[in-house]
Design a protein around this motif. Structure first.
Motif, mmCIF file in Angstrom:
data_model
loop_
_atom_site.group_PDB
_atom_site.id
_atom_site.type_symbol
_atom_site.label_atom_id
_atom_site.label_comp_id
_atom_site.label_asym_id
_atom_site.label_seq_id
_atom_site.Cartn_x
_atom_site.Cartn_y
_atom_site.Cartn_z
ATOM 1 N N THR A 136 3.928 3.683 -2.007
ATOM 2 C CA THR A 136 3.374 2.931 -0.877
ATOM 3 C C THR A 136 4.495 2.261 -0.079
ATOM 4 O OG1 THR A 136 1.606 2.364 -2.413
ATOM 5 C CG2 THR A 136 1.580 1.243 -0.292
ATOM 6 N N LEU A 137 5.591 1.956 -0.740
ATOM 7 C CA LEU A 137 6.671 1.205 -0.097
ATOM 8 C C LEU A 137 7.210 1.882 1.154
ATOM 9 C CD1 LEU A 137 8.644 -0.070 -3.212
ATOM 10 C CD2 LEU A 137 7.401 -1.441 -1.524
ATOM 11 N N GLU A 138 7.198 3.220 1.156
ATOM 12 C CA GLU A 138 7.812 3.931 2.280
ATOM 13 C C GLU A 138 6.835 4.145 3.438
ATOM 14 O OE1 GLU A 138 10.673 3.705 1.500
ATOM 15 O OE2 GLU A 138 10.342 3.570 -0.669
ATOM 16 N N VAL A 139 5.601 3.696 3.264
ATOM 17 C CA VAL A 139 4.532 4.019 4.203
ATOM 18 C C VAL A 139 4.317 2.869 5.185
ATOM 19 C CG1 VAL A 139 2.026 4.445 4.243
ATOM 20 C CG2 VAL A 139 3.444 5.510 2.490
ATOM 21 N N ARG A 140 3.827 3.228 6.390
ATOM 22 C CA ARG A 140 3.457 2.188 7.356
ATOM 23 C C ARG A 140 1.980 1.859 7.222
ATOM 24 N NH1 ARG A 140 6.718 3.901 12.817
ATOM 25 N NH2 ARG A 140 8.725 4.130 11.762
ATOM 26 N N PRO A 141 1.577 0.657 7.655
ATOM 27 C CA PRO A 141 0.187 0.222 7.455
ATOM 28 C C PRO A 141 -0.855 1.233 7.931
ATOM 29 C CG PRO A 141 1.496 -1.602 8.256
ATOM 30 C CD PRO A 141 2.401 -0.411 8.244
ATOM 31 N N ALA A 142 -0.599 1.919 9.069
ATOM 32 C CA ALA A 142 -1.617 2.822 9.618
ATOM 33 C C ALA A 142 -1.954 3.957 8.659
ATOM 34 C CB ALA A 142 -1.150 3.393 10.948
ATOM 35 N N ALA A 143 -1.005 4.310 7.787
ATOM 36 C CA ALA A 143 -1.242 5.430 6.875
ATOM 37 C C ALA A 143 -1.983 4.988 5.604
ATOM 38 C CB ALA A 143 0.093 6.062 6.495
ATOM 39 N N LEU A 144 -2.256 3.690 5.496
ATOM 40 C CA LEU A 144 -2.931 3.189 4.290
ATOM 41 C C LEU A 144 -4.430 3.027 4.544
ATOM 42 C CD1 LEU A 144 -0.436 0.319 3.385
ATOM 43 C CD2 LEU A 144 -0.617 2.554 2.266
ATOM 44 N N SER A 145 -5.203 3.051 3.480
ATOM 45 C CA SER A 145 -6.640 2.763 3.600
ATOM 46 C C SER A 145 -6.805 1.248 3.780
ATOM 47 C CB SER A 145 -7.370 3.205 2.335
ATOM 48 O OG SER A 145 -7.020 2.341 1.264
ATOM 49 N N GLY A 146 -7.999 0.831 4.187
ATOM 50 C CA GLY A 146 -8.267 -0.602 4.371
ATOM 51 C C GLY A 146 -8.000 -1.397 3.105
ATOM 52 N N GLY A 147 -8.433 -0.861 1.981
ATOM 53 C CA GLY A 147 -8.231 -1.554 0.708
ATOM 54 C C GLY A 147 -6.755 -1.662 0.355
ATOM 55 N N GLN A 148 -6.006 -0.579 0.602
ATOM 56 C CA GLN A 148 -4.559 -0.611 0.322
ATOM 57 C C GLN A 148 -3.854 -1.624 1.221
ATOM 58 O OE1 GLN A 148 -3.932 3.560 0.997
ATOM 59 N NE2 GLN A 148 -3.763 4.007 -1.186
ATOM 60 N N ARG A 149 -4.283 -1.638 2.491
ATOM 61 C CA ARG A 149 -3.670 -2.604 3.419
ATOM 62 C C ARG A 149 -3.945 -4.032 2.966
ATOM 63 N NH1 ARG A 149 -4.645 0.858 7.728
ATOM 64 N NH2 ARG A 149 -6.782 0.135 7.834
ATOM 65 N N GLN A 150 -5.157 -4.268 2.469
ATOM 66 C CA GLN A 150 -5.440 -5.626 2.027
ATOM 67 C C GLN A 150 -4.611 -5.957 0.785
ATOM 68 O OE1 GLN A 150 -5.928 -8.206 3.386
ATOM 69 N NE2 GLN A 150 -8.109 -8.535 3.732
ATOM 70 N N ARG A 151 -4.331 -4.970 -0.045
ATOM 71 C CA ARG A 151 -3.438 -5.207 -1.188
ATOM 72 C C ARG A 151 -2.028 -5.577 -0.712
ATOM 73 N NH1 ARG A 151 -5.542 -3.134 -6.325
ATOM 74 N NH2 ARG A 151 -7.459 -2.019 -5.875
ATOM 75 N N VAL A 152 -1.581 -4.918 0.360
ATOM 76 C CA VAL A 152 -0.260 -5.269 0.919
ATOM 77 C C VAL A 152 -0.288 -6.713 1.422
ATOM 78 C CG1 VAL A 152 1.420 -4.778 2.739
ATOM 79 C CG2 VAL A 152 0.301 -2.885 1.531
ATOM 80 N N ALA A 153 -1.390 -7.078 2.090
ATOM 81 C CA ALA A 153 -1.510 -8.455 2.584
ATOM 82 C C ALA A 153 -1.479 -9.449 1.419
ATOM 83 C CB ALA A 153 -2.798 -8.616 3.398
ATOM 84 N N ILE A 154 -2.075 -9.061 0.313
ATOM 85 C CA ILE A 154 -2.065 -9.943 -0.867
ATOM 86 C C ILE A 154 -0.639 -10.026 -1.434
ATOM 87 C CG2 ILE A 154 -2.963 -10.305 -3.200
ATOM 88 C CD1 ILE A 154 -5.502 -8.709 -2.255
#
Ligand SMILES: Nc1ncnc2c1ncn2[C@@H]1O[C@H](COP(=O)(O)OP(=O)(O)O)[C@@H](O)[C@H]1O
Ligand code: SF4
Ligand SMILES: [Mg+2]
Length: 325
Positions: A136-154
């Motif tokens: 996930t580290l190499e990915v930009r937010p747009a390529a993540l699912s909503g749940g994954q993005r919220q995990r990044v926010a956490i």
């Protein structure tokens, strides 16, 4: 019990000329290390205002203490980092041009949270803590699912090493299927990292499943607060009862949501006299329109803050008599 990490006493926030909008009124709340407190109530009852006030983003009266230390509106950087928030929409809060690694590394660098040579290891640790794979580290937010993005926010919130974590409807923008998983993650992190977590959510099923204690707000005030099992097993306030009735099969339903109740939506610029709930309350008496019920525990006025020893507090003249009515 240990001293709470977060102690809120008599917190009030008003808006507008002559303080016409009373968004939050005399809220008192304690949250201990490792504890998750759910904050529930209809839209407009003051939950987000309370969250912003805790973070020092609203002018408020009353007192907020973090690890016993009184916070003023001018917080030191260290005090400010003591509380972190996760918002509803992770899209809005993540820079779309930066990879997850860049987002987290920059944060650690800017706040000087790790020496340069330890940043990379800490970034890897953070994504691991929130249950994301290292790629996930190499990915930009747009390529993540909503749940994954919220995990990044956490992960970003945790990077600050806060004592208090506030989540303001963190799953409203997510698919129903991932909502419960994300809310459960908050409770797990709270317990494992010893955070004091305030979870604002409409998802009553998850509140029942993951919160240690629940506070119910109505027109800016906490009107009932209890350990989760007590609140769901024996709600004392007519408003809480209505909320729970509006969720027919709560047990086992992790997606049960809090719907708007019938009747005029409450308006914090025109708070009814006496008990603010009286225009919508089937049990209201003439006295309810005159006299505001104070928070009580076992029929006695509550002294100080309301979480002591699992107390069940309620503000209703008829609480406790309802079984007979
Ligand atoms: N900046 C503001 N100015 C005036 N009124 C506001 C402002 N922010 C919130 N309010 C009002 O305060 C009340 C509580 O809002 P909010 O805290 O957002 O409720 P909730 O998060 O529970 O839905 C609402 O009636 C809202 O319209
Ligand atoms: S104080 Fe009166 S109006 Fe308010 S909730 Fe209790 S019974 Fe209803
Ligand atoms: Mg809100």
């Amino acid at each position: 019990m240990d001293e709470p990490l977060l102690t809120v006493s008599d917190l009030s926030v008003t808006y507008g000329p002559r303080d016409a909008v009373r968004a939050v009124t005399e809220v008192s709340l304690e949250v201990h290390a490792g504890e998750t407190v759910g904050l529930v109530g209809e839209s407009g009852c003051g939950k987000s205002t309370l969250a912003r006030a805790l973070l020092g983003l609203e002018r408020s009266s009353g007192e907020i203490r973090l690890r016993g230390e009184v916070l003023t509106s001018r917080r030191t950087q260290e005090q400010a980092r003591g509380m972190a928030i996760v918002f509803q929409d992770p899209y809005a809060s993540l820079n779309p041009r930066m990879s997850v690694r860049a987002v987290l590394s920059e944060l650690l660098r800017v706040h000087r949270l790790r020496p340069r040579d330890q940043i990379d290891a800490r970034v890897r640790e953070l994504v691991n803590v929130v249950g994301l794979p290292q790629r996930t580290l190499e990915v930009r937010p747009a390529a993540l699912s909503g749940g994954q993005r919220q995990r990044v926010a956490i992960a970003r919130a945790l990077a600050l090493e806060p004592a208090v974590l506030i989540a303001d409807e963190p799953t409203t923008a997510l698919d129903v299927s991932v909502q419960a998983v994300i809310l459960e993650l908050f409770a797990k992190l709270s317990a494992e990292l010893g955070l004091a977590t305030v979870l604002i959510t409409h998802n009553l099923g998850v509140v029942a499943a993951v919160c240690d204690r629940v506070a119910v707000m109505y027109l800016g005030r906490i009107i009932e607060q209890a350990p989760t099992e007590q609140l769901f097993g024996g709600p004392l306030h007519p408003y809480t009862r209505r909320l729970l009735e509006a969720v027919p099969r709560l047990e086992g339903d992790r997606h049960a949501r809090l719907e708007a109740l019938p009747g005029d939506p409450p308006d914090p610029s025109m708070i009814p006299s006496g008990c603010a709930f009286h225009p919508r309350c089937a049990l209201a008496t003439a006295n309810c329109a005159r006299e505001r019920p104070l928070l009580t525990v076992d029929g006695l006025p509550l002294v100080g803050v309301s979480s002591e020893a699992g107390a069940h507090s309620v503000a209703c003249h008829l609480a406790g008599y309802q079984e007979r009515t």
